[in-house]
Every structure is written in structure tokens, then in C-alpha cells.
Design an enzyme around this catalytic site. Structure first.
Site, PDB file in Angstrom:
ATOM      1  N   HIS A 105     -44.391  26.802 -65.379  1.00 41.32           N
ATOM      2  CA  HIS A 105     -43.840  27.234 -64.099  1.00 41.32           C
ATOM      3  C   HIS A 105     -42.425  26.717 -63.979  1.00 41.32           C
ATOM      4  CE1 HIS A 105     -43.447  27.949 -59.796  1.00 41.32           C
ATOM      5  NE2 HIS A 105     -44.428  28.815 -59.969  1.00 41.32           N
ATOM      6  N   ASP A 113     -52.181  31.628 -61.861  1.00 38.99           N
ATOM      7  CA  ASP A 113     -52.718  32.833 -62.478  1.00 38.99           C
ATOM      8  C   ASP A 113     -53.737  32.561 -63.566  1.00 38.99           C
ATOM      9  OD1 ASP A 113     -51.254  34.599 -60.947  1.00 38.99           O
ATOM     10  OD2 ASP A 113     -49.481  34.307 -62.194  1.00 38.99           O
TER      11      ASP A 113
HETATM   12  N1  ACO Z   1     -46.295  29.023 -73.561  1.00 32.05           N
HETATM   13  C1  ACO Z   1     -45.575  28.434 -74.541  1.00 32.05           C
HETATM   14  N2  ACO Z   1     -44.342  27.892 -74.346  1.00 32.05           N
HETATM   15  C2  ACO Z   1     -43.832  27.984 -73.120  1.00 32.05           C
HETATM   16  C3  ACO Z   1     -44.520  28.563 -72.035  1.00 32.05           C
HETATM   17  C4  ACO Z   1     -45.802  29.108 -72.292  1.00 32.05           C
HETATM   18  N3  ACO Z   1     -46.495  29.688 -71.318  1.00 32.05           N
HETATM   19  N4  ACO Z   1     -43.773  28.489 -70.900  1.00 32.05           N
HETATM   20  C5  ACO Z   1     -42.621  27.873 -71.246  1.00 32.05           C
HETATM   21  N5  ACO Z   1     -42.672  27.557 -72.590  1.00 32.05           N
HETATM   22  C6  ACO Z   1     -41.631  26.831 -73.327  1.00 32.05           C
HETATM   23  C7  ACO Z   1     -40.450  27.746 -73.630  1.00 32.05           C
HETATM   24  O1  ACO Z   1     -40.590  28.382 -74.888  1.00 32.05           O
HETATM   25  C8  ACO Z   1     -39.295  26.786 -73.594  1.00 32.05           C
HETATM   26  O2  ACO Z   1     -39.253  26.110 -74.833  1.00 32.05           O
HETATM   27  P1  ACO Z   1     -37.819  25.627 -75.415  1.00 32.05           P
HETATM   28  O3  ACO Z   1     -37.318  24.584 -74.474  1.00 32.05           O
HETATM   29  O4  ACO Z   1     -38.178  25.090 -76.773  1.00 32.05           O
HETATM   30  O5  ACO Z   1     -36.951  26.850 -75.456  1.00 32.05           O
HETATM   31  C9  ACO Z   1     -39.693  25.765 -72.521  1.00 32.05           C
HETATM   32  O6  ACO Z   1     -41.132  25.804 -72.467  1.00 32.05           O
HETATM   33  C10 ACO Z   1     -39.143  26.087 -71.139  1.00 32.05           C
HETATM   34  O7  ACO Z   1     -39.483  27.438 -70.852  1.00 32.05           O
HETATM   35  P2  ACO Z   1     -38.563  28.412 -69.993  1.00 32.05           P
HETATM   36  O8  ACO Z   1     -38.978  29.824 -70.237  1.00 32.05           O
HETATM   37  O9  ACO Z   1     -37.129  28.065 -70.215  1.00 32.05           O
HETATM   38  O10 ACO Z   1     -38.978  27.960 -68.523  1.00 32.05           O
HETATM   39  P3  ACO Z   1     -38.787  28.797 -67.232  1.00 32.05           P
HETATM   40  O11 ACO Z   1     -38.817  27.821 -66.129  1.00 32.05           O
HETATM   41  O12 ACO Z   1     -37.584  29.672 -67.345  1.00 32.05           O
HETATM   42  O13 ACO Z   1     -40.052  29.764 -67.214  1.00 32.05           O
HETATM   43  C11 ACO Z   1     -42.156  30.741 -66.805  1.00 32.05           C
HETATM   44  C12 ACO Z   1     -41.159  29.629 -66.408  1.00 32.05           C
HETATM   45  C13 ACO Z   1     -41.475  32.107 -66.800  1.00 32.05           C
HETATM   46  C14 ACO Z   1     -43.282  30.793 -65.774  1.00 32.05           C
HETATM   47  C15 ACO Z   1     -42.708  30.426 -68.218  1.00 32.05           C
HETATM   48  O14 ACO Z   1     -43.368  29.165 -68.227  1.00 32.05           O
HETATM   49  C16 ACO Z   1     -43.663  31.522 -68.715  1.00 32.05           C
HETATM   50  O15 ACO Z   1     -43.202  32.516 -69.277  1.00 32.05           O
HETATM   51  N6  ACO Z   1     -45.013  31.337 -68.545  1.00 32.05           N
HETATM   52  C17 ACO Z   1     -45.964  32.327 -68.898  1.00 32.05           C
HETATM   53  C18 ACO Z   1     -45.997  33.434 -67.851  1.00 32.05           C
HETATM   54  C19 ACO Z   1     -46.670  33.000 -66.580  1.00 32.05           C
HETATM   55  O16 ACO Z   1     -47.753  32.427 -66.571  1.00 32.05           O
HETATM   56  N7  ACO Z   1     -46.021  33.335 -65.443  1.00 32.05           N
HETATM   57  C20 ACO Z   1     -46.598  33.074 -64.108  1.00 32.05           C
HETATM   58  C21 ACO Z   1     -45.707  32.168 -63.337  1.00 32.05           C
HETATM   59  S1  ACO Z   1     -46.465  31.730 -61.829  1.00 32.05           S
HETATM   60  C22 ACO Z   1     -46.258  33.057 -60.826  1.00 32.05           C
HETATM   61  O17 ACO Z   1     -45.421  33.882 -60.959  1.00 32.05           O
HETATM   62  C23 ACO Z   1     -47.218  33.157 -59.739  1.00 32.05           C
END
Ligand code: ACO
Length: 431
Positions: A308, A366
Site C-alpha cells: 500500500h 483487498d
Molecule cells: N508484490 C511484490 N512487490 C511489490 C508489491 C507487491 N504487491 N508492492 C510493491 N512491491 C515492491 C515494488 O516492486 C517496489 O520494489 P523496488 O523498491 O525494488 O522497486 C517496492 O515494493 C515499492 O513499490 P511501489 O510500487 O513503488 O509502491 P507504491 O506505493 O507506488 O505502490 C501499490 C503501492 C500500487 C498498492 C503496490 O503495492 C501494488 O501494486 N500492490 C498490488 C496491487 C494492490 O493490491 N493494490 C490495492 C491497493 S489498496 C486499494 O486500492 C484499496
């Protein structure tokens, strides 16, 4: 409020600029950069708004480090335990918990607005039967402005109130109609003698040949899902609603914009993507392979329902959702749901894994919601529409707050331009 004891200093070339610091009621201080371009001739750069407060707000507060979510100061777990969705709607919209006559009036107003203009049926019929219900919702909600002309003047407080009630009342009807349309069943009209969540379940699952029998545990679980998704401060879809409405667009058009944004798999679409992922994993022995893929920077696969932008400890909504999943599956006598087994083991293994620990990745709201919704009988395509129904009150509350803000300005971000600089047009024969 400006903090008179603190200023931030920025040195740009030879120029030193004092920037005021604003203090929130709780949370980190905010550096006020509104005069930065005028005073220093520079912009700030913050893709994804990771360090930018786009607005002042009194509605919802999140402390990502503590895993805290407050609506008007009240913790989400207390609301999920003790309140119900329409009371939470009142709280978000008007800032305080209602007394009993305020609540009765509000519930009554919502209840008597649940029907849609009959002509709107024909709009639904224009869609292909295999359309995604979110595609239908984006269109139908935007089209409300073509049917309810008497509630689109944003400068009229009475019209804003009518639009607010209409949105909260009609959204379950629209989502249920989108569902019925895509499965080829007749639309079921709302009923005003049952509660909001039961009415939604009935509109989705009753058929002319057989009425829907309400079950208090399922209605409560549905209501909790609505509460847990009701608002989440300046997330992507809410910011979309605010940006759209900053131009003065009507509320129905703005909420349609929010629905479009919510649809994406990184936001509201994650619950659908998560259940599909749990099913694809299929059995607990496959989990290590998928965790390995999620950690591989060369593999686009991510654990859906994990991570998140704001929560870096735990998502307080996920704990309530997990408990609800157990209750619903227990009630329905489903004791060996493979998706739930995979989810629980996946959560355990990921939370013990250094990659997820270091990056502070935890299950989000979720992760378990799809399991509950599927057990209730919803197909995955309905997960995000249900999220949209729940979030409507958050969008509307934020929209209302924004319209009444005396500092309201059209949203107009700037950019770091990296394209070509001036060049002269070349005739096609000389290229
Ligand atoms: N699985 C594996 N790795 C992940 C995940 C994941 N679910 N989420 C983040 N990471 C990693 C990224 O690859 C990144 O790694 P890096 O630093 O080596 O590049 C690091 O963690 C940070 O991730 P970002 O994408 O930069 O974080 P951001 O805050 O932009 O994204 C998000 C948050 C979009 C929710 C992300 O965690 C994600 O895509 N999760 C999966 C989708 C999801 O469950 N979304 C629901 C959100 S809650 C809602 O909307 C109600």
C-alpha cells in the site's frame, strides 16, 4: 494553520527563500510552496504525489506507520464493529455521529431515492451483455446528469444535497442492474422496507421466480465491506474526483471519473486481480514459486492484495476483513475453500520473507474481500463495482468539502518538460 515557530528555507542558486510551514491537527507538518514559482521561478517535481499534500481536509486521517485509519476522528475498527454503513455515510458527509432523529431522516432520504428514472433501463440495454459491469457503471453514472437536471448546479447548496443523497441511494441500484444485465436476468427493483446492504443483495440475487431470503450474517458482512471501503483520504480515485470537480463539472460526471480511475488493478481492481491470483496459485505447495516471482525485479508479477502507498505496518481494514471472511465461510459451511487456504498460507509465508519485511509490504483490504464476495455468490467482475458503491460516499464527501472551500482553484499541475525545444516546421517534401 501556519506554524509561526517554524519556517523551511530553500536555497535556489543565490536566492534564499523562506517557506511557511503549516501544522495539521495530527500528522506531519506541510511546507507551503504556493508562492514558490512566483518568488523563486521554480517548480517542484513529485510524480505520484508521494510527498505532496494536494488539499486541506477534515474528513479522513491515515497514519501509515501505525496502521491507523480515522474517519472524522473515529477509528475504522470501532466503526466496523459498532456502526452501520449509512451512519458512517452521515459521519463522513456531515462531520459528526448523528443523533437518532438525524439518522432516521438521513436513512429515510436515502431509502426513498433508491429507484432510477425508468428511462435509464434503455441505457443499460444499449450495452453488450458481456460488458464488464465497471464499463456499464462509468457510462450510467455519468449519464445521471442527463436525467437529474435539478441537482447539477454545484453552486446551489440544496442541489448539492440532493445530488449527494441520490448518489448514495442509486449507486447500489446501478451496480445491481449492471450485474443482472451481464448475467441475462431481469432487473430487480429496490425495496424500501429493508436495510441498505440487504436491499443490495436482494437486487443482485432475487429473481421473479424466487425471492431472496435475507440472512443477517451476510447482510452484516456486506455492510462491513461497504464501511471498510467508504473513504480513504486523497487516494487516486478521490483525487480524480477532486481534479474533475475543480473545473466546476457536475457531481455525476465527477463520480463517473472516480469510477474510471478505481477500475485499475493497482487500485479498486486489485480485489478482482487478487482472487484471480489466489485461484491461479491453486494450492499451498505452489506458493513459494509465486513468492519467488513477486521478488524477481525482472518479472512484472506482483502479489495482488499486498502493499500500500500509505500503510507501511498493516492495513487496519485487512484484519476486519479477514475476520469477516472466516464468519461468512463458516455460516455458509465452506470449511475447505481453496482460495482462503492459499490466502492464509500466502500471507504467513510473505510476512516471514525478508523481501516483504524490508519493503514493508502487508496484506491490504483487498486481500480477503474477494473471498467473502465470491462466497456470497458474486463473480469477480462485480468486486470492483461493489468497491465503487462503497466509495461513493467518500468521493461525495470530498467533493462537497472541496466545493465549499473558499480557496478552491482549478487543479492544474505543472511539468518537468524533457521534449524538443523550439524548432521550425519542415515541409513534408523535405523530411
Ligand atoms: N508484490 C511484490 N512487490 C511489490 C508489491 C507487491 N504487491 N508492492 C510493491 N512491491 C515492491 C515494488 O516492486 C517496489 O520494489 P523496488 O523498491 O525494488 O522497486 C517496492 O515494493 C515499492 O513499490 P511501489 O510500487 O513503488 O509502491 P507504491 O506505493 O507506488 O505502490 C501499490 C503501492 C500500487 C498498492 C503496490 O503495492 C501494488 O501494486 N500492490 C498490488 C496491487 C494492490 O493490491 N493494490 C490495492 C491497493 S489498496 C486499494 O486500492 C484499496
Amino acid at each position: 494553520m501556519t506554524n509561526r515557530d517554524k519556517t523551511a528555507k530553500l536555497i535556489v542558486g543565490k536566492k534564499e527563500i523562506d517557506l511557511p510551514v503549516l501544522s495539521p491537527s495530527t500528522g506531519p507538518d506541510v511546507i507551503d510552496i504556493r508562492r514558490l514559482y512566483t518568488d523563486a521561478g521554480v517548480f517542484t517535481y513529485d510524480p505520484g504525489f508521494t510527498s505532496t499534500a494536494s488539499t486541506e481536509s477534515e474528513i479522513t486521517y491515515i497514519n501509515g506507520g501505525k496502521g491507523e485509519l480515522l474517519h472524522r476522528g473515529y477509528p475504522i475498527d470501532q466503526l466496523a464493529e459498532n456502526s452501520h454503513y449509512l451512519e458512517v455515510c452521515f459521519l463522513l458527509l456531515y462531520g459528526h455521529l448523528p443523533n437518532s432523529s438525524e439518522l432516521d431522516d438521513f436513512v429515510n432520504s436515502v431509502t426513498i431515492h433508491t429507484m432510477l428514472h425508468e428511462q435509464m433501463q434503455f441505457l443499460f440495454r444499449g450495452f453488450r451483455r458481456d460488458a464488464h459491469p465497471m464499463a456499464i457503471m462509468v457510462g450510467v453514472v455519468g449519464a445521471l446528469s442527463a436525467f437529474y437536471h435539478d441537482s447539477i448546479d454545484i453552486n446551489d447548496s440544496w442541489q448539492r444535497q440532493v445530488a449527494t443523497i441520490r448518489m448514495i441511494a442509486k449507486m447500489p441500484t446501478i451496480a445491481a442492474m449492471a450485474f443482472k444485465y451481464t448475467i441475462g436476468q431481469p432487473f430487480v427493483y429496490p425495496r424500501n422496507d429493508i436495510d441498505y446492504a440487504s436491499n443490495f443483495l436482494r437486487m443482485c440475487f432475487a429473481v421473479p421466480a424466487e425471492d431472496y431470503k435475507e440472512n443477517p450474517v451476510l447482510s452484516r458482512a456486506m455492510d462491513r465491506i461497504f464501511i471498510l471501503h467508504a473513504d480513504h483520504e486523497q487516494n487516486a480515485s478521490t483525487s480524480t474526483v477532486r481534479l474533475a470537480s475543480s473545473s466546476g463539472a457536475n457531481p455525476f460526471a465527477c463520480i463517473a471519473a472516480g469510477i474510471a480511475c478505481l477500475w485499475g488493478p493497482a487500485h479498486g481492481g486489485a480485489n478482482q486481480a487478487c482472487l484471480e491470483m489466489l485461484k491461479k496459485i491453486g494450492s499451498v505447495d505452489k506458493i513459494p514459486g509465486y513468492i519467488k516471482r513477486a521478488k524477481d525485479p525482472g518479472d512484472p508479477f506482483r502479489l495482488m492484495g499486498f502493499g500500500h502507498r500509505v500503510y507501511k505496518n498493516f492495513d487496519p481494514r485487512a484484519a476486519v476483513m479477514k475476520k469477516s471472511a472466516d464468519e461468512v465461510l463458516d455460516l455458509l459451511g465452506i470449511d475447505n475453500n481453496p482460495a482462503l487456504q492459499v490466502a492464509k498460507e500466502l500471507e504467513k509465508q510473505a510476512l516471514e520473507d525478508d523481501y516483504f519485511i524490508e519493503k514493508k509490504l502487508f496484506p491490504n483490504v483487498d486481500f480477503y474481500s474477494g473471498i467473502i464476495l465470491e462466497a456470497m455468490g458474486f463473480p469477480t467482475s462485480m468486486f470492483t463495482p461493489i468497491f465503487a458503491v462503497s466509495r461513493t460516499v467518500g468521493w461525495i464527501s470530498q467533493w462537497k468539502e472541496m466545493i465549499q472551500d473558499p480557496h478552491l482553484k482549478i487543479g492544474r499541475p505543472r511539468q518537468l518538460y524533457k521534449g524538443e525545444t523550439h524548432r521550425d516546421y519542415i515541409d513534408i517534401n523535405q523530411r
